[in-house]
Design an enzyme around this catalytic site. Structure first.
Site, mmCIF file in Angstrom:
data_model
loop_
_atom_site.group_PDB
_atom_site.id
_atom_site.type_symbol
_atom_site.label_atom_id
_atom_site.label_comp_id
_atom_site.label_asym_id
_atom_site.label_seq_id
_atom_site.Cartn_x
_atom_site.Cartn_y
_atom_site.Cartn_z
ATOM 1 N N ASP A 46 -9.500 -5.434 -4.689
ATOM 2 C CA ASP A 46 -8.626 -4.460 -4.046
ATOM 3 C C ASP A 46 -9.138 -3.033 -4.220
ATOM 4 O O ASP A 46 -9.631 -2.661 -5.299
ATOM 5 C CB ASP A 46 -7.238 -4.571 -4.702
ATOM 6 C CG ASP A 46 -6.107 -4.078 -3.850
ATOM 7 O OD1 ASP A 46 -6.326 -3.235 -2.976
ATOM 8 O OD2 ASP A 46 -4.973 -4.554 -4.090
ATOM 9 N N SER A 102 0.841 -1.192 0.000
ATOM 10 C CA SER A 102 0.000 0.000 0.000
ATOM 11 C C SER A 102 0.886 1.256 0.000
ATOM 12 O O SER A 102 1.698 1.431 -0.905
ATOM 13 C CB SER A 102 -0.970 -0.053 1.178
ATOM 14 O OG SER A 102 -2.008 0.884 1.029
ATOM 15 N N HIS A 138 -7.342 -5.930 -0.470
ATOM 16 C CA HIS A 138 -6.127 -5.130 -0.310
ATOM 17 C C HIS A 138 -5.016 -5.847 0.456
ATOM 18 O O HIS A 138 -3.880 -5.372 0.466
ATOM 19 C CB HIS A 138 -6.495 -3.830 0.424
ATOM 20 C CG HIS A 138 -5.480 -2.743 0.325
ATOM 21 N ND1 HIS A 138 -4.963 -2.292 -0.878
ATOM 22 C CD2 HIS A 138 -4.873 -1.986 1.295
ATOM 23 C CE1 HIS A 138 -4.111 -1.316 -0.654
ATOM 24 N NE2 HIS A 138 -4.019 -1.117 0.656
#
Length: 305
Positions: free
Chosen positions: A256, A116, A283
């Site tokens: 995601d 991320s 995610h």
């Protein structure tokens, strides 16, 4: 399948800027196997939700040392809640990563996995062409925050109308600390951040730590994953991606929040990139499909020892 979180071989703190960076090492840095450094998300989350990646230090074949760390301002590192908002910059966290690499004596030979926000940071690190970086994993990360916001808008349009109405009402009123906003936010998170409900303990712990100390997250991102109003709002690495000169594995999940629109630039513009989509994940494929995640990443890393 889940992996047992392996104990640290060592842990410590290294002085940096106005505080200290906490780190833990799993495995033996003197083994001769290229270590994997793991950069967590947020900004302002913690290493906890990525601790399943200690599994790399216990696979068949040469054991791979793994370094987790908490970035300044969160987790076990120094918290600076009174720092001026201008203190929290991409450059600060790039300098912190460099400082850690040199402190551990691995700056001349390491792999880097960023998840991320950590992947955004990792891409920024890689475009500078550090000599010791061998392979890079960009996991569930956008190549620009405007593209991230575009993806969020697409996903929000699929929420139940009353949920999105609640989100918008509180965003417009500036009341995103409301319990109603948190409840509506969770609907999005359960679809697009972690589809394992209730969240695994390591994930829940990272979220709890972020809630307890949201300074960096609120400053750089905003109140939620899909309402980006912080200093990263216009961030982009898209035009610099061709400068990355190491092999790159790009990872995303089918559900995601990092939808293809914000991931495609990595796959298209990095000269030596491959893209792996985890069909049963959102995610956090490292916890949603842990066995496949470790296998895919380790296969990629072994190409660079």
């Amino acid at each position: 399948m889940t992996y047992e979180i392996l104990p640290a071989a060592r842990a410590g703190r290294v002085p940096f800027a106005d505080g200290e960076t906490w780190y833990r090492v799993t495995g033996d840095l003197e083994s001769g196997v290229t270590p994997l450094v793991v950069a967590h998300g947020g900004p302002g989350a913690t290493h906890q939700y990525l601790l399943s990646l200690t599994a790399f230090a216990d696979l068949d074949g040469p054991a791979r040392p793994v370094i987790h760390y908490d970035q300044l301002g969160c987790g076990n590192s120094t918290h600076l809640p009174d720092a001026d908002p201008s203190y929290w910059t991409v450059e600060l966290f790039l300098d912190e990563l460099d400082n850690l690499l040199y402190h551990l004596g691995i700056a001349d030979n390491y792999h880097l996995l960023g998840q991320s926000w950590g992947g955004m940071l990792a891409a920024e690190h890689a475009v500078r062409r550090p000599g010791g970086l061998k392979r890079l994993v960009i996991s569930n990360s956008p190549a620009s925050m405007p593209l991230w916001s575009e993806a969020a808008s697409l996903l929000r349009a699929e929420l139940p109308p009353e949920v999105d109405d609640t989100l918008r009402t509180h965003e417009e009123a500036g009341t995103t600390d409301s319990p109603e906003y948190a409840a509506a936010m969770k609907v999005f998170y359960d679809r697009h951040v972690c589809r394992i409900v209730s969240n695994p303990p390591a994930v829940a712990s990272a979220f709890a730590a972020l809630d307890a100390n949201p300074t960096v997250y609120h400053t750089m991102n905003g109140p939620s994953e899909f309402h980006v109003v912080g200093s990263l709002k216009e961030w982009s690495v898209v035009d610099r991606l061709p400068e990355i000169d190491v092999p790159v594995l790009v990872i995303s999940g089918a559900y995601d929040e990092a939808q293809p629109v914000c991931v495609v630039p990595y796959a298209k513009l990095i000269p030596d990139a491959r893209w792996e989509v985890f069909e049963d994940s959102s995610h956090l494929p490292n916890v949603e499909e842990p066995a496949r995640y470790v296998a895919v990443v380790e296969s990629f890393l072994r190409g660079g020892s």
